[in-house]
Design an enzyme around this catalytic site. Structure first.
Site, PDB file in Angstrom:
ATOM      1  N   GLY A  15      -6.606  -9.472  -7.258  1.00 25.38           N
ATOM      2  CA  GLY A  15      -6.278  -9.898  -5.900  1.00 25.38           C
ATOM      3  C   GLY A  15      -5.513 -11.198  -5.948  1.00 25.38           C
ATOM      4  O   GLY A  15      -5.514 -11.886  -6.977  1.00 25.38           O
TER       5      GLY A  15
ATOM      6  N   CYS B   8      -9.135  -8.944 -13.640  1.00 23.78           N
ATOM      7  CA  CYS B   8      -8.406 -10.136 -13.181  1.00 23.78           C
ATOM      8  C   CYS B   8      -9.253 -10.935 -12.173  1.00 23.78           C
ATOM      9  O   CYS B   8     -10.279 -11.474 -12.530  1.00 23.78           O
ATOM     10  CB  CYS B   8      -7.040  -9.724 -12.621  1.00 23.78           C
ATOM     11  SG  CYS B   8      -5.916 -11.118 -12.499  1.00 23.78           S
ATOM     12  N   TYR B   9      -8.863 -10.971 -10.889  1.00 22.87           N
ATOM     13  CA  TYR B   9      -9.685 -11.681  -9.907  1.00 22.87           C
ATOM     14  C   TYR B   9     -11.114 -11.143  -9.919  1.00 22.87           C
ATOM     15  O   TYR B   9     -12.082 -11.904  -9.784  1.00 22.87           O
ATOM     16  CB  TYR B   9      -9.082 -11.515  -8.510  1.00 22.87           C
ATOM     17  CG  TYR B   9      -9.887 -12.176  -7.412  1.00 22.87           C
ATOM     18  CD1 TYR B   9      -9.813 -13.546  -7.199  1.00 22.87           C
ATOM     19  CD2 TYR B   9     -10.740 -11.417  -6.605  1.00 22.87           C
ATOM     20  CE1 TYR B   9     -10.569 -14.152  -6.198  1.00 22.87           C
ATOM     21  CE2 TYR B   9     -11.487 -12.016  -5.598  1.00 22.87           C
ATOM     22  CZ  TYR B   9     -11.403 -13.380  -5.394  1.00 22.87           C
ATOM     23  OH  TYR B   9     -12.147 -13.984  -4.418  1.00 22.87           O
TER      24      TYR B   9
ATOM     25  N   HIS C 281      -4.560  -6.357 -16.890  1.00 22.98           N
ATOM     26  CA  HIS C 281      -4.553  -5.216 -15.959  1.00 22.98           C
ATOM     27  C   HIS C 281      -4.475  -3.902 -16.726  1.00 22.98           C
ATOM     28  O   HIS C 281      -3.372  -3.496 -17.122  1.00 22.98           O
ATOM     29  CB  HIS C 281      -3.364  -5.335 -14.993  1.00 22.98           C
ATOM     30  CG  HIS C 281      -3.563  -6.413 -13.985  1.00 22.98           C
ATOM     31  ND1 HIS C 281      -4.196  -6.199 -12.783  1.00 22.98           N
ATOM     32  CD2 HIS C 281      -3.262  -7.733 -14.023  1.00 22.98           C
ATOM     33  CE1 HIS C 281      -4.251  -7.327 -12.104  1.00 22.98           C
ATOM     34  NE2 HIS C 281      -3.698  -8.281 -12.836  1.00 22.98           N
TER      35      HIS C 281
ATOM     36  N   GLU D  40      -4.660  -1.026 -15.531  1.00 21.18           N
ATOM     37  CA  GLU D  40      -4.165   0.055 -14.662  1.00 21.18           C
ATOM     38  C   GLU D  40      -2.647   0.181 -14.660  1.00 21.18           C
ATOM     39  O   GLU D  40      -2.109   1.020 -13.929  1.00 21.18           O
ATOM     40  CB  GLU D  40      -4.688  -0.150 -13.225  1.00 21.18           C
ATOM     41  CG  GLU D  40      -4.108  -1.323 -12.445  1.00 21.18           C
ATOM     42  CD  GLU D  40      -4.783  -2.656 -12.732  1.00 21.18           C
ATOM     43  OE1 GLU D  40      -5.339  -2.824 -13.841  1.00 21.18           O
ATOM     44  OE2 GLU D  40      -4.732  -3.553 -11.865  1.00 21.18           O
TER      45      GLU D  40
ATOM     46  N   GLY E  67       7.717  18.998   5.620  1.00 20.19           N
ATOM     47  CA  GLY E  67       7.386  18.044   4.548  1.00 20.19           C
ATOM     48  C   GLY E  67       6.186  18.567   3.757  1.00 20.19           C
ATOM     49  O   GLY E  67       5.487  19.487   4.210  1.00 20.19           O
ATOM     50  N   ILE E  68       5.954  17.939   2.625  1.00 21.14           N
ATOM     51  CA  ILE E  68       4.925  18.448   1.717  1.00 21.14           C
ATOM     52  C   ILE E  68       3.506  18.294   2.306  1.00 21.14           C
ATOM     53  O   ILE E  68       2.670  19.186   2.164  1.00 21.14           O
ATOM     54  CB  ILE E  68       5.058  17.766   0.326  1.00 21.14           C
ATOM     55  CG1 ILE E  68       3.991  18.238  -0.646  1.00 21.14           C
ATOM     56  CG2 ILE E  68       5.035  16.278   0.402  1.00 21.14           C
ATOM     57  CD1 ILE E  68       4.372  19.496  -1.309  1.00 21.14           C
ATOM     58  N   ASP E  69       3.255  17.204   3.017  1.00 25.40           N
ATOM     59  CA  ASP E  69       1.883  16.952   3.483  1.00 25.40           C
ATOM     60  C   ASP E  69       1.450  17.976   4.537  1.00 25.40           C
ATOM     61  O   ASP E  69       0.379  18.584   4.431  1.00 25.40           O
ATOM     62  CB  ASP E  69       1.742  15.534   4.074  1.00 25.40           C
ATOM     63  CG  ASP E  69       2.180  14.476   3.089  1.00 25.40           C
ATOM     64  OD1 ASP E  69       2.246  14.796   1.893  1.00 25.40           O
ATOM     65  OD2 ASP E  69       2.489  13.356   3.522  1.00 25.40           O
TER      66      ASP E  69
ATOM     67  N   LYS F  36      -0.577  11.205  -2.974  1.00 23.05           N
ATOM     68  CA  LYS F  36       0.607  12.078  -2.848  1.00 23.05           C
ATOM     69  C   LYS F  36       0.813  12.968  -4.083  1.00 23.05           C
ATOM     70  O   LYS F  36       1.130  14.147  -3.953  1.00 23.05           O
ATOM     71  CB  LYS F  36       1.838  11.191  -2.638  1.00 23.05           C
ATOM     72  CG  LYS F  36       3.081  11.940  -2.269  1.00 23.05           C
ATOM     73  CD  LYS F  36       3.178  12.062  -0.781  1.00 23.05           C
ATOM     74  CE  LYS F  36       4.462  12.676  -0.319  1.00 23.05           C
ATOM     75  NZ  LYS F  36       4.519  12.737   1.140  1.00 23.05           N
TER      76      LYS F  36
END
Ligand code: XMP
Length: 516
Positions: A58, A85-86, A173, A175, A229-231, A372
């Site tokens: 953060g 991290c934070y 990090h 990730e 659209g895909i969604d 997504k």
């Protein structure tokens, strides 16, 4: 455990841009993850049955009076915790360690120097593996019961653990891809330390979600609006699988789509046997947009007209529908539960812009737990063609915001024909693989030209082509001069009423991708 999802790894969000990355990396390991704000009590967090807890990074410093914090009770639940991290600094701070502003702020990739003799998860990092560091504060002394497990050239305590209590912290990090062994590290924490067995698969989710839709809707009728659209398409496919003929999708053709697009969408979806009712509403949209130049007014008119058309179509069904499906995604849900506290939760993702105040529908949101990329994979599993899954984003207001100034059938023709050529030329070129979007924009000016010894005074088309990761920022595509020449030549030769083509060389920011 909810009906739809397995017990989660809970990620407490302290406002890092990378929080969603953590959640996605965990899911890529086939372990279900959820993002939550950090202000819940330890009891509330425990009641969610987390298999492990990850504290995100953060932008704050633990010394800021407004710094987000967490109920220290989470460190005593017996649930493995990883602070990033934070998150690591906060863990150290709350448990009696000492955190200070670092002498040298560290930002960038640097080798991680693991202490000798440490086991999992540290051995997953390998020797001197590159890790991404990005911090202003550092841990000066550890809380009691902790030991240091690694350092970098600048940061003496870059990792720590309290193995007896299953508490772990990393200043880097894991990730992000720049941390080369970040995923193996997270995997080792989740499987070796927390003992989690991966069980998050889309097939499982589809089966559970279908059950859930059936239980929610019962014997009633469900409808949805499909944009192509895909969604919304994946939402419709799931609902149809669940309910069969108690489901109806509507495709509202607003007359503002690209050349051949509506026909293609309807064909693709009918091939999947989706009960789809196309509604040709182009005339209503164009009538209401007549003479309107202001981009915001265009958007408002289009949004409202869409709802009006959808609504009146829904009311023509022989059975009065009670449920409405919507393609809300997990990032929308996360955004509505900010880390800043309950006061910022006023915005609700259950809000379809423009639905009548007395909305009689109950919402069904089968994608609300998904990112997504998971929706794309689900679309493939449900039979959508690859070309459908990977098509470029196209804005809801369609070509209306690519026609600068007022919209007329003639101006629609010019932008449509130009756009078809841009897509035709670029999609056949290698560079298109690296592009996020490419399209034509019709400008509100005329320019002088000369064609076959005749003076012309005609339209100007701008070509927009950008690369981007997520549409939030964008770079101008590096199109070769010969490609640009081909585009210009073809548009001027083939589109009646155009005598000049320009190339938009503005990145986002400061410009936006669309012109309106
Ligand atoms: P901008 O123009 O804001 O666009 O840089 C970023 C991305 O969002 C798309 N976009 C929209 N999508 N409704 C949508 O569904 C809209 O009103 C809208 N406006 C922009 C745009 O195409 C780009 O991918």
């Amino acid at each position: 455990m909810s009906l739809i999802t397995p017990d989660p790894v809970i990620i407490l969000d302290f406002g890092s841009q990378l929080t969603q990355n953590i959640a996605r990396r965990v899911r890529e390991l086939e372990i279900y993850s959820e993002v939550h704000p950090p202000f819940e009590t330890a009891d509330q967090i425990r009641s969610r049955n987390p298999l492990a807890i990850i504290l995100s990074g953060g932008p704050s410093s633990v010394f800021d009076p407004e710094a987000p914090t967490v109920d220290p009770g989470i460190f005593y639940l017996g649930i493995p915790v990883l602070g990033i991290c934070y998150g690591m600094q906060l863990m150290a701070h709350l448990l009696g360690g000492k955190v200070e502003p670092a002498e040298i702020r560290e930002y960038g990739v640097t080798p991680f120097l693991a202490e000798k003799g440490t086991g999992a998860p540290w051995n997953a990092l390998g020797e001197k593996s590159p890790v991404l560091m990005s911090h202003g504060d550092s841990i000066l002394s550890l809380p009691s019961g902790f030991q240091k497990t690694g350092r970098t050239g600048t940061t003496p305590i870059a990792a720590m653990e309290n193995r007896d209590r299953n508490l772990y912290g990393v200043q880097f990090h894991p990730e992000v891809t720049q941390t080369l062994q970040g995923i193996p590290f997270l995997k080792s924490f989740l499987t070796d330390i927390a003992g989690i067995r991966p069980n998050w698969t889309l097939s499982g989710y589809i089966d559970r979600e279908i059950d859930h839709i059936q239980n929610t809707v019962g014997k009633e009728f469900l409808i949805c609006a499909l944009s192509g659209g895909i969604d919304s398409t994946v939402t419709a496919l799931l609902c149809h699988k669940a309910l069969g003929d108690r489901f109806q999708a509507f495709y509202v053709d607003n007359g503002l789509m690209r050349m051949g697009e509506s026909e293609q969408i309807v064909r693709d979806l009918k091939e999947l046997a989706l009960p789809l009712k196309p509604v040709d509403a182009g005339k209503i949209f164009l009538d209401r947009l007549k003479g309107v130049k202001d981009p915001e007014r265009k958007r408002k008119i289009i949004g409202k007209t869409f709802i009006d058309v959808f609504w009146s179509e829904a009311m023509t069904l022989p059975v009065r529908p009670r449920f409405l499906a919507q393609g809300t995604l997990y990032p929308d849900v996360i955004e509505s539960i900010s880390h800043k506290g309950p006061s910022s939760m006023i915005k609700s993702h259950h809000n379809v812009g423009g639905l009548p105040k007395k909305n009689p529908f109950q919402l069904v949101e089968p994608l609300r737990d998904l990112f997504k990329d998971e929706v794309r994979r689900m679309g493939l599993k449900l039979g959508l063609p690859d070309s459908f899954i990977h098509k470029q984003p196209f804005p809801g207001p369609g070509l209306a915001i690519r026609i600068i100034g007022s919209i007329t059938p003639e101006r629609l023709r010019v932008v449509r024909e130009s756009d078809r050529i841009v897509r035709d030329v670029l999609s056949g070129n290698e560079i298109s693989r690296s592009l996020w979007q490419y399209f034509a924009v019709l400008l509100p000016i005329q320019s002088v030209g000369v064609m076959g010894d005749q003076r012309t005074y005609e339209n100007v088309i701008a070509i927009r082509a950008v690369s981007s990761q997520d549409g939030m920022t964008a770079d101008v595509a590096d199109l070769s001069h010969s490609l640009l020449a081909e585009l210009s030549h073809r548009i001027i030769a083939e589109v009646r009423g155009v005598n000049r083509v320009v190339y938009d060389i503005s990145p986002k920011p400061p410009s936006t991708i669309e012109w309106e």
